[in-house]
Design a protein around this motif. Structure first.
Motif, PDB file in Angstrom:
ATOM      1  N   ALA A 284       0.814  -1.221   0.000  1.00 28.22           N
ATOM      2  CA  ALA A 284       0.000   0.000   0.000  1.00 28.22           C
ATOM      3  C   ALA A 284       0.844   1.266   0.000  1.00 28.22           C
ATOM      4  N   LEU A 285       2.087   1.174   0.466  1.00 30.31           N
ATOM      5  CA  LEU A 285       2.928   2.367   0.583  1.00 30.31           C
ATOM      6  C   LEU A 285       3.399   2.825  -0.787  1.00 30.31           C
ATOM      7  N   ARG A 286       3.288   4.121  -1.037  1.00 33.79           N
ATOM      8  CA  ARG A 286       3.751   4.730  -2.272  1.00 33.79           C
ATOM      9  C   ARG A 286       4.850   5.736  -1.952  1.00 33.79           C
ATOM     10  N   LEU A 287       5.543   6.180  -2.999  1.00 36.50           N
ATOM     11  CA  LEU A 287       6.681   7.060  -2.807  1.00 36.50           C
ATOM     12  C   LEU A 287       6.297   8.310  -2.023  1.00 36.50           C
ATOM     13  N   GLN A 288       5.138   8.902  -2.336  1.00 36.80           N
ATOM     14  CA  GLN A 288       4.739  10.129  -1.659  1.00 36.80           C
ATOM     15  C   GLN A 288       4.489   9.907  -0.166  1.00 36.80           C
ATOM     16  N   HIS A 289       4.145   8.664   0.205  1.00 38.10           N
ATOM     17  CA  HIS A 289       3.897   8.372   1.622  1.00 38.10           C
ATOM     18  C   HIS A 289       5.191   8.432   2.435  1.00 38.10           C
ATOM     19  N   LEU A 290       6.329   8.192   1.773  1.00 36.75           N
ATOM     20  CA  LEU A 290       7.604   8.253   2.485  1.00 36.75           C
ATOM     21  C   LEU A 290       7.927   9.670   2.941  1.00 36.75           C
ATOM     22  N   LEU A 291       7.282  10.651   2.331  1.00 38.25           N
ATOM     23  CA  LEU A 291       7.499  12.043   2.724  1.00 38.25           C
ATOM     24  C   LEU A 291       6.669  12.422   3.943  1.00 38.25           C
ATOM     25  N   SER A 292       5.812  11.528   4.387  1.00 39.05           N
ATOM     26  CA  SER A 292       4.953  11.789   5.538  1.00 39.05           C
ATOM     27  C   SER A 292       5.260  10.790   6.644  1.00 39.05           C
ATOM     28  N   PHE A 293       5.716  11.280   7.793  1.00 40.82           N
ATOM     29  CA  PHE A 293       5.972  10.392   8.932  1.00 40.82           C
ATOM     30  C   PHE A 293       4.687   9.680   9.346  1.00 40.82           C
ATOM     31  N   THR A 294       3.556  10.381   9.309  1.00 41.37           N
ATOM     32  CA  THR A 294       2.287   9.795   9.736  1.00 41.37           C
ATOM     33  C   THR A 294       1.899   8.625   8.842  1.00 41.37           C
ATOM     34  N   ASP A 295       2.007   8.805   7.522  1.00 40.16           N
ATOM     35  CA  ASP A 295       1.671   7.712   6.596  1.00 40.16           C
ATOM     36  C   ASP A 295       2.600   6.525   6.811  1.00 40.16           C
ATOM     37  N   PHE A 296       3.895   6.796   6.928  1.00 41.70           N
ATOM     38  CA  PHE A 296       4.848   5.699   7.102  1.00 41.70           C
ATOM     39  C   PHE A 296       4.590   4.970   8.415  1.00 41.70           C
TER      40      PHE A 296
END
Length: 446
Positions: free
Chosen positions: A101-113
């Motif tokens: 489910a993780l995408r590249l843009q999610h790595l820019l968000s601590f909350t998403d990661f």
């Protein structure tokens, strides 16, 4: 000049908040509040929290207030007069493959990661992540609310909002420590216990938040005592306002005949706390005398889970049917067809299914677990929580006595109308809000 919320300009004397024990409605007050209700996941089919948000928001709107619901997915079903503000998440429990489910843009968000990593490592990170997203939302959209009322997300973000001067209230239905402890007791090995403790690791955050919040509500005196014990918050700092029932929806249906041997329960099949195993064993015994008995479970059966194995062992696979994701109207129709409803829970912080069954006029057999005796009063037949024998005896008595069933159903309906309608509960919540704001106004005018 001191600040008073605009709702208070038309309200000089706040009504006192009545206790649950008295069961009376608070006196209506004047003035329009701006209220935000919060839920990290709020669809009614994923738990009672979504039901609470739906009906509380509707009750407050009908009292004349402006209500927004701020929620993560899956999103709630709301009255048309209530505004939904969506706080998107990764919603990994709905994703077919959370690992991917993780995408590249999610790595820019601590909350998403963090949400992604928590799910993969066996933890439940949604409440914490919702709190972080909530702080971001209020940073980008300054608070315009008189009251921000959280529905048991209990993330650290609430403390951040409180420090910024937001009037934060939180409802704690019951401390989830109960669920964890029962799950641990049912675990069969160290690996299971480790996974359970890992999933419930969010409880340390919830305990700290409950201790530091200025205003906490719970739904029963039993939950008040349990929160004091589990989260070390003094009982006198926890206000009790019960849940409610929509008695316009949950009502008897005269056009539908009851089936003499139809039983109904609402239970999550593989949660030991709900006591479904107790009911299944009682049902297996009763079928010796009453082979026509059938049980409908409003809930989802987990394939190859403990419940399915127990159904096979008790030879009940053709006797018990599960119904999941049905509408309120369909649920009411199921209650109308049933001869007896059963709530066999080992513990409930409130017990909404018990109240809904009583509102529908179906005779109820209910355990004495947790707050259930508070909720049902004299409107149900109480049995000892966890006792197969006690439940079997009570069901047998009612199956043999249709007059007793009819009397019990009528008594249950009347109890709900007098004490637990959402109109009554909404007025109690309204009075509590005004009391808090009056306290704030008094301090600021000194």
């Amino acid at each position: 000049m001191s600040y008073l919320p605009r709702a208070l300009e038309a309200h000089e004397n706040s009504a006192s908040v009545d206790s649950f024990a008295k069961g009376t409605c608070a006196t209506p007050v004047q003035g329009r509040l701006r209220i935000a209700l919060l839920g990290y996941r709020s669809h009614p089919h994923v738990g009672g929290q979504g039901i609470y948000l739906h009906y509380l928001s509707k009750a407050l709107v009908e009292l004349g207030h402006e209500v927004d619901v701020i929620s993560g997915p899956p999103y709630p079903e709301l009255d048309a007069r209530v505004t939904l503000i969506k706080i998107p998440s990764l919603d990994l429990y709905a994703h077919p493959n959370p690992t991917r489910a993780l995408r590249l843009q999610h790595l820019l968000s601590f909350t998403d990661f963090y949400e992604w990593w928590s799910k993969l490592s066996g933890a439940f990170g949604e409440p914490y992540c919702f709190g972080r997203r909530l702080v971001k939302h209020f940073k980008n959209h300054s608070s315009r609310y008189d009251i921000v009322h959280d529905n048991q997300s209990l993330g650290y973000g609430l403390l951040t909002l409180q420090k910024r001067g937001v009037k934060v209230v939180a409802t704690v239905h019951h401390p989830i420590t109960r669920d964890r402890d029962l799950a641990l007791a049912a675990a069969t090995d160290k690996g299971q216990r480790w996974l359970i403790n890992r999933w419930y690791s969010f409880l340390s955050m919830q305990k700290k938040v409950v201790q530091k919040l200025q205003h906490v509500i719970t739904v029963s005196a039993q939950s008040q005592r349990d929160i004091e014990q589990a989260f070390a918050r003094p009982a006198e700092k926890i206000h009790v306002i019960p849940n409610g029932v929509d008695t316009n929806i949950f009502k008897p249906l005269a056009e539908i005949s009851r089936c003499e041997f139809a039983l109904i329960t609402t239970a999550s099949s593989d949660q030991p706390l709900k006591g479904l195993s107790i009911l299944l064993r009682a049902l297996a015994q009763l079928r010796g005398e009453f082979p026509q008995l059938q049980l409908t479970v409003i809930g989802k059966l987990k394939e190859d889970g403990d419940t399915q194995k127990e159904l096979a062992a008790l030879q009940l696979l053709d006797v018990v049917q599960f119904k999941f994701g049905i509408s309120n109207q369909e649920l009411v129709e199921e209650y109308a067809r049933a001869a007896i409803a059963i709530v066999p829970s080992l513990y409930e912080g409130f017990g909404l299914p018990a109240a809904e069954a009583m509102a529908c006029g179906v005779p109820l057999v209910c355990s004495d677990g947790g707050a259930l005796p508070e909720v049902v009063g004299e409107g149900a037949r109480l049995v000892t929580a966890g006792s197969v024998e006690s439940l079997t005896d009570a069901l047998g008595d009612l199956i043999r006595n249709p007059v007793l069933r009819s009397q019990l159903g009528e008594r249950g309906r009347e109890h709900i109308l007098q004490q637990l309608s959402w109109d009554c509960v909404g007025k109690k919540m309204q009075a509590y809000y005004f009391e808090l704001l009056n306290q704030q106004g008094s301090r600021e005018s000194c």
